[in-house]
Design an enzyme around this catalytic site. Structure first.
Site, PDB file in Angstrom:
ATOM      1  N   GLY A   1      -0.512  -2.972   0.884  1.00  0.00           N
ATOM      2  CA  GLY A   1      -0.479  -2.389  -0.551  1.00  0.00           C
ATOM      3  C   GLY A   1      -0.315  -0.987  -0.615  1.00  0.00           C
ATOM      4  NE  ARG A   2      -0.746   0.621  -6.279  1.00  0.00           N
ATOM      5  CZ  ARG A   2      -0.419  -0.414  -7.183  1.00  0.00           C
ATOM      6  NH1 ARG A   2       0.582  -0.792  -7.474  1.00  0.00           N
ATOM      7  NH2 ARG A   2      -1.850  -1.259  -7.576  1.00  0.00           N
ATOM      8  CB  ILE A   3      -5.468   0.968  -0.918  1.00  0.00           C
ATOM      9  CG1 ILE A   3      -5.511   1.427  -2.372  1.00  0.00           C
ATOM     10  CG2 ILE A   3      -6.469   1.721  -0.075  1.00  0.00           C
ATOM     11  CD1 ILE A   3      -6.873   0.522  -2.983  1.00  0.00           C
TER      12      ILE A   3
ATOM     13  CB  SER B   1     -10.547  -4.692   1.213  1.00  0.00           C
ATOM     14  OG  SER B   1     -11.312  -5.175   2.129  1.00  0.00           O
ATOM     15  NE  ARG B   2     -13.706  -6.684  -4.617  1.00  0.00           N
ATOM     16  CZ  ARG B   2     -13.248  -5.254  -5.075  1.00  0.00           C
ATOM     17  NH1 ARG B   2     -13.125  -4.481  -4.453  1.00  0.00           N
ATOM     18  NH2 ARG B   2     -13.253  -5.163  -6.223  1.00  0.00           N
TER      19      ARG B   2
ATOM     20  CD  GLU C   1     -20.347  -4.641  -2.801  1.00  0.00           C
ATOM     21  OE1 GLU C   1     -20.210  -3.826  -4.221  1.00  0.00           O
ATOM     22  OE2 GLU C   1     -19.579  -4.475  -2.207  1.00  0.00           O
TER      23      GLU C   1
ATOM     24  CG  HIS D   1     -18.129  -1.016  -4.080  1.00  0.00           C
ATOM     25  ND1 HIS D   1     -18.016  -2.240  -4.131  1.00  0.00           N
ATOM     26  CD2 HIS D   1     -16.603  -0.558  -4.069  1.00  0.00           C
ATOM     27  CE1 HIS D   1     -16.680  -2.796  -4.533  1.00  0.00           C
ATOM     28  NE2 HIS D   1     -15.882  -1.540  -4.365  1.00  0.00           N
ATOM     29  CB  ILE D   2     -18.921   5.714  -3.374  1.00  0.00           C
ATOM     30  CG1 ILE D   2     -18.827   5.656  -1.820  1.00  0.00           C
ATOM     31  CG2 ILE D   2     -20.361   5.336  -3.806  1.00  0.00           C
ATOM     32  CD1 ILE D   2     -19.386   7.127  -1.345  1.00  0.00           C
TER      33      ILE D   2
ATOM     34  NE  ARG E   1      -0.654 -12.796   1.357  1.00  0.00           N
ATOM     35  CZ  ARG E   1      -0.472 -13.253  -0.009  1.00  0.00           C
ATOM     36  NH1 ARG E   1      -0.876 -14.340  -0.383  1.00  0.00           N
ATOM     37  NH2 ARG E   1      -0.027 -12.530  -1.017  1.00  0.00           N
TER      38      ARG E   1
END
Ligand code: DGY
Length: 330
Positions: free
Chosen positions: A150-152, A226-227, A256, A274-275, A172
């Site tokens: 994706g964009r990131i 990401s997560r 978190e 998470h910054i 995917r």
């Protein structure tokens, strides 16, 4: 609002005639909802730490929009929101550059083991320069495997090229770009550095599990901005402790703000709180996009005040989306 926004953003809401109610710090949204705090609320501005589940949505009978100040939306029951005809807005594009920058920081930190090195300075255990001290890995000439295009992911690829990294990527579906690798396992086995840029969905939960960590080279580095739940944290901690991985750079965690204790004690790991999007300009843009989402939805939807006073003028709304898109163009 579940948290205060920058003054410029709240000023736009007030200027459009909105009454703003901010949840007191430390009060969970679910508790406030159970106590009736969302009755009469037309728009909810929240963050990724707020769980907007079916019970919360149902406790807000007037709700037209949930605007989360985040690009991720796994904390919102979007299916139930759709059933309730509540619009869900996120902040796509606003944080690509900041997150990609932080990803590079973590790639560099993990490859150069800078957290372990810094700890010797802070702990006053550094005894002076040595030829064999804190030896890390070169980025130049290495191969970066990006998971999620994706964009990131693409913003990281652009930055990585400047460090001399060859980039391959997995997604995917075929992306049409030459560096696409269809098989994730193959990408993991071929990469010196792996960086994760996928949303958290049932399909991506523990995408990087113990088996896949075993496919990485012992000299490899894993970076996750990401997560947290995309990686099996316990398995990662064990791989680091066992020396089956050179290092890791993490900005996100499974639960978190808790961080797996074995990760906190693992060698070669840089742990950030998470910054990824935490720059002044990026957070201001994110808040602005959330405000756009609110004003957009309220302009298209009768608010609770409209229902009380049917002649009320619609909120004037000018989108700032174009300005944001301009600033995000690579
Ligand atoms: C997001 O917006 O989802 C990010 O994780 C915040 O940094």
């Amino acid at each position: 609002m579940t948290c205060p926004l920058p003054e410029a953003a709240t000023g736009r809401l007030r200027g459009a005639g909105c009454e703003i109610v901010t949840l007191p710090d430390g009060v969970p949204l679910g508790d406030a909802a159970r106590h009736g705090a969302l009755v009469g609320v037309d728009a909810l501005v929240c963050t990724l730490t707020d769980r907007v589940d079916a019970a919360v949505l149902d406790a807000a009978p007037d709700l037209a929009v949930v605007a989360t100040v985040s690009v991720g939306h796994e904390h919102i029951d979007t299916a139930h929101a759709a059933r309730r005809e509540v619009v869900v807005r996120t902040t796509p594009g606003a944080l690509d550059a900041a997150t990609a920058d932080l990803t590079m920081l973590l790639i560099l930190a993990a490859c150069r083991r800078s957290s372990d090195a810094e700890a010797t300075v802070r702990g006053a255990t550094w005894t002076g320069w040595r030829l064999d001290q804190h030896l890390g890995l070169d980025l130049d000439g290495g191969r970066l495997g990006i998971v999620g295009w994706g964009r990131i992911g693409r913003a990281v690829a652009a930055r990585a090229a400047a460090f001399g990294l060859e980039v391959i990527h997995h997604a995917r579906r075929p992306t049409g770009d030459a560096s696409f690798v269809a098989d994730l396992d193959e990408l993991l086995a071929r990469s010196d550095v792996v960086s994760l840029h996928v949303p958290l969905t049932p399909d991506t939960r523990h995408l990087i599990d113990g088996r896949r960590l075993g496919l990485l080279r012992p000299t490899a580095v894993l970076v996750n901005t990401s997560r947290g739940a995309v990686v099996d944290e316990a398995a990662l901690a064990e791989a680091l402790h066992a020396g089956r991985l050179f290092g890791a750079g993490l900005d996100v965690y499974e639960s978190e703000p808790d961080v797996h204790p074995r990760l906190r004690s693992a060698p070669g790991v840089t742990l950030l709180p998470h910054i990824g999007s935490a720059t002044v300009r990026t957070r201001a843009r994110m808040a602005d996009l959330a405000v756009d989402g609110v004003l957009d939805a309220l302009a298209a939807h009768p608010t609770s005040a409209d229902r009380d006073r049917p002649t009320r003028r619609r909120i004037p709304y000018r989108s700032t989306a174009t300005a944001h898109e301009e600033t995000q163009r690579p």
